[in-house]
Design a protein around this motif. Structure first.
Motif, mmCIF file in Angstrom:
data_model
loop_
_atom_site.group_PDB
_atom_site.id
_atom_site.type_symbol
_atom_site.label_atom_id
_atom_site.label_comp_id
_atom_site.label_asym_id
_atom_site.label_seq_id
_atom_site.Cartn_x
_atom_site.Cartn_y
_atom_site.Cartn_z
ATOM 1 N N PHE A 4 0.752 -1.199 -0.066
ATOM 2 C CA PHE A 4 0.044 0.159 0.178
ATOM 3 C C PHE A 4 0.765 1.213 -0.096
ATOM 4 O O PHE A 4 0.550 2.193 -0.737
ATOM 5 N N PRO A 5 1.807 1.287 0.920
ATOM 6 C CA PRO A 5 2.825 2.567 0.956
ATOM 7 C C PRO A 5 3.206 2.835 -0.532
ATOM 8 O O PRO A 5 3.443 3.879 -0.786
ATOM 9 N N GLU A 6 3.663 1.795 -1.082
ATOM 10 C CA GLU A 6 4.612 1.929 -2.521
ATOM 11 C C GLU A 6 3.399 2.444 -3.459
ATOM 12 O O GLU A 6 3.776 3.069 -4.385
ATOM 13 N N ILE A 7 2.380 1.639 -3.364
ATOM 14 C CA ILE A 7 1.241 2.201 -4.258
ATOM 15 C C ILE A 7 1.100 3.734 -4.419
ATOM 16 O O ILE A 7 1.011 4.406 -5.102
ATOM 17 N N LEU A 8 0.676 4.162 -2.968
ATOM 18 C CA LEU A 8 0.822 5.683 -2.851
ATOM 19 C C LEU A 8 1.847 6.344 -3.346
ATOM 20 O O LEU A 8 1.614 7.617 -4.037
ATOM 21 N N ASN A 9 2.979 6.047 -2.942
ATOM 22 C CA ASN A 9 4.078 6.672 -3.268
ATOM 23 C C ASN A 9 4.455 6.753 -4.988
ATOM 24 O O ASN A 9 4.659 7.767 -5.618
ATOM 25 N N HIS A 10 4.113 5.478 -5.646
ATOM 26 C CA HIS A 10 4.135 5.327 -7.012
ATOM 27 C C HIS A 10 3.168 6.517 -7.909
ATOM 28 O O HIS A 10 3.534 6.934 -8.781
ATOM 29 N N PHE A 11 1.976 6.812 -7.362
ATOM 30 C CA PHE A 11 1.189 7.587 -7.864
ATOM 31 C C PHE A 11 1.121 9.011 -7.223
ATOM 32 O O PHE A 11 0.121 9.944 -7.341
ATOM 33 N N SER A 12 1.945 9.397 -6.187
ATOM 34 C CA SER A 12 2.261 10.500 -5.531
ATOM 35 C C SER A 12 0.922 10.794 -5.043
ATOM 36 O O SER A 12 0.448 12.128 -5.127
ATOM 37 N N ILE A 13 0.466 9.999 -4.166
ATOM 38 C CA ILE A 13 -0.806 10.182 -3.254
ATOM 39 C C ILE A 13 -0.683 10.233 -1.822
ATOM 40 O O ILE A 13 0.077 9.673 -1.308
ATOM 41 N N ASP A 14 -1.007 11.311 -1.233
ATOM 42 C CA ASP A 14 -0.859 11.678 0.213
ATOM 43 C C ASP A 14 -1.575 10.811 1.047
ATOM 44 O O ASP A 14 -2.792 10.281 0.789
ATOM 45 N N SER A 15 -0.941 10.045 1.896
ATOM 46 C CA SER A 15 -1.368 8.799 2.858
ATOM 47 C C SER A 15 -2.603 9.297 3.560
ATOM 48 O O SER A 15 -3.306 8.377 4.033
ATOM 49 N N LYS A 16 -2.600 10.685 3.764
ATOM 50 C CA LYS A 16 -3.994 11.128 4.619
ATOM 51 C C LYS A 16 -4.929 11.622 3.830
ATOM 52 O O LYS A 16 -6.110 12.069 4.302
ATOM 53 N N SER A 17 -4.867 11.410 2.562
ATOM 54 C CA SER A 17 -6.014 11.994 1.326
ATOM 55 C C SER A 17 -7.033 11.011 1.443
ATOM 56 O O SER A 17 -6.831 9.966 1.858
ATOM 57 N N LYS A 18 -8.225 11.807 0.879
ATOM 58 C CA LYS A 18 -9.554 10.786 0.506
ATOM 59 C C LYS A 18 -9.056 9.871 -0.659
ATOM 60 O O LYS A 18 -9.546 8.761 -0.580
ATOM 61 N N ASP A 19 -8.488 10.209 -1.245
ATOM 62 C CA ASP A 19 -7.892 9.131 -2.439
ATOM 63 C C ASP A 19 -7.109 7.809 -1.937
ATOM 64 O O ASP A 19 -7.491 6.854 -2.255
ATOM 65 N N ALA A 20 -6.414 8.200 -0.982
ATOM 66 C CA ALA A 20 -5.667 6.980 -0.298
ATOM 67 C C ALA A 20 -6.424 6.134 0.551
ATOM 68 O O ALA A 20 -6.483 4.854 0.097
ATOM 69 N N GLN A 21 -7.511 6.929 1.245
ATOM 70 C CA GLN A 21 -8.645 5.845 1.860
ATOM 71 C C GLN A 21 -9.375 5.302 0.770
ATOM 72 O O GLN A 21 -9.695 3.994 1.034
ATOM 73 N N THR A 22 -9.668 5.816 -0.309
ATOM 74 C CA THR A 22 -10.603 4.953 -1.527
ATOM 75 C C THR A 22 -9.585 3.934 -1.945
ATOM 76 O O THR A 22 -10.221 2.815 -2.471
ATOM 77 N N ILE A 23 -8.410 4.226 -2.096
ATOM 78 C CA ILE A 23 -7.643 3.212 -2.686
ATOM 79 C C ILE A 23 -7.301 1.931 -1.797
ATOM 80 O O ILE A 23 -7.573 0.590 -2.121
#
Length: 175
Positions: A4-23
């Motif tokens: 999960f952390p690698e996925i967020l990093n790959h797509f430049s998504i903040d771990s605290k964002s709504k997008d991160a929670q959706t993913i």
């Protein structure tokens, strides 16, 4: 989830964002084990994988893929008149739902015996819709607190549950 952390990093998504929670929710759904013996499921990232899974779970090379169609674009909630109901199949089907993710991803599942219909309707504003409807004949293994049972005030296994598919969902049926 382990990546999960690698996925967020790959797509430049903040771990605290709504997008991160959706993913995160999408990954949890895809990794959830098949808890009921009547359900087969997978998450796919390509049309080829979708078709391959459908062929394997439906047990035939002869399948039809259908989806709901809306003629024109209407955002308004309105009343519809049913013009025609055509039964497409009676037996197992596979439904694929588009998921919210960083790229195309579908959740596909086969969940017991169904009847599948194509329902032609027209809205009060003239919008024409050909909507796929799926009726689940055996709901005995469903969660008793699922929305259909709450709304209809019935218990799992007591009656078929029917619903329309949105136009971003695909149903595969043997022909």
């Amino acid at each position: 989830m382990e990546k999960f952390p690698e996925i967020l990093n790959h797509f430049s998504i903040d771990s605290k964002s709504k997008d991160a929670q959706t993913i995160k929710k999408t990954i949890e759904l895809c990794e959830e084990s098949e808890v009921k013996h009547k359900e087969k499921k997978t998450c796919v990232t390509s049309l080829e994988s979708m078709v391959d899974f459908g062929l394997s779970v439906l047990g035939t090379n002869n399948i039809l893929a259908i989806t709901s169609e809306v003629q024109g674009e209407t955002q308004a909630s309105q009343r519809y008149t049913i013009e025609q109901v055509q039964q497409i199949s009676d037996g197992d089907n596979m439904v694929c739902h588009k998921l919210n993710y960083a790229y195309a991803l579908h959740y596909c599942h086969v969940g017991g015996s169904t009847r599948t219909y194509m329902v032609s309707m027209v809205g009060v504003d003239g919008t024409k819709v050909k909507a796929v409807s799926v009726c689940h004949k055996d709901t005995s293994f469903w969660n008793a607190h699922a929305i259909p049972f709450v709304v209809l005030k019935v218990k799992p296994g007591t009656m078929p549950i029917c619903h329309f598919l949105q136009d971003d969902q695909i149903v595969f049926v043997p022909i």
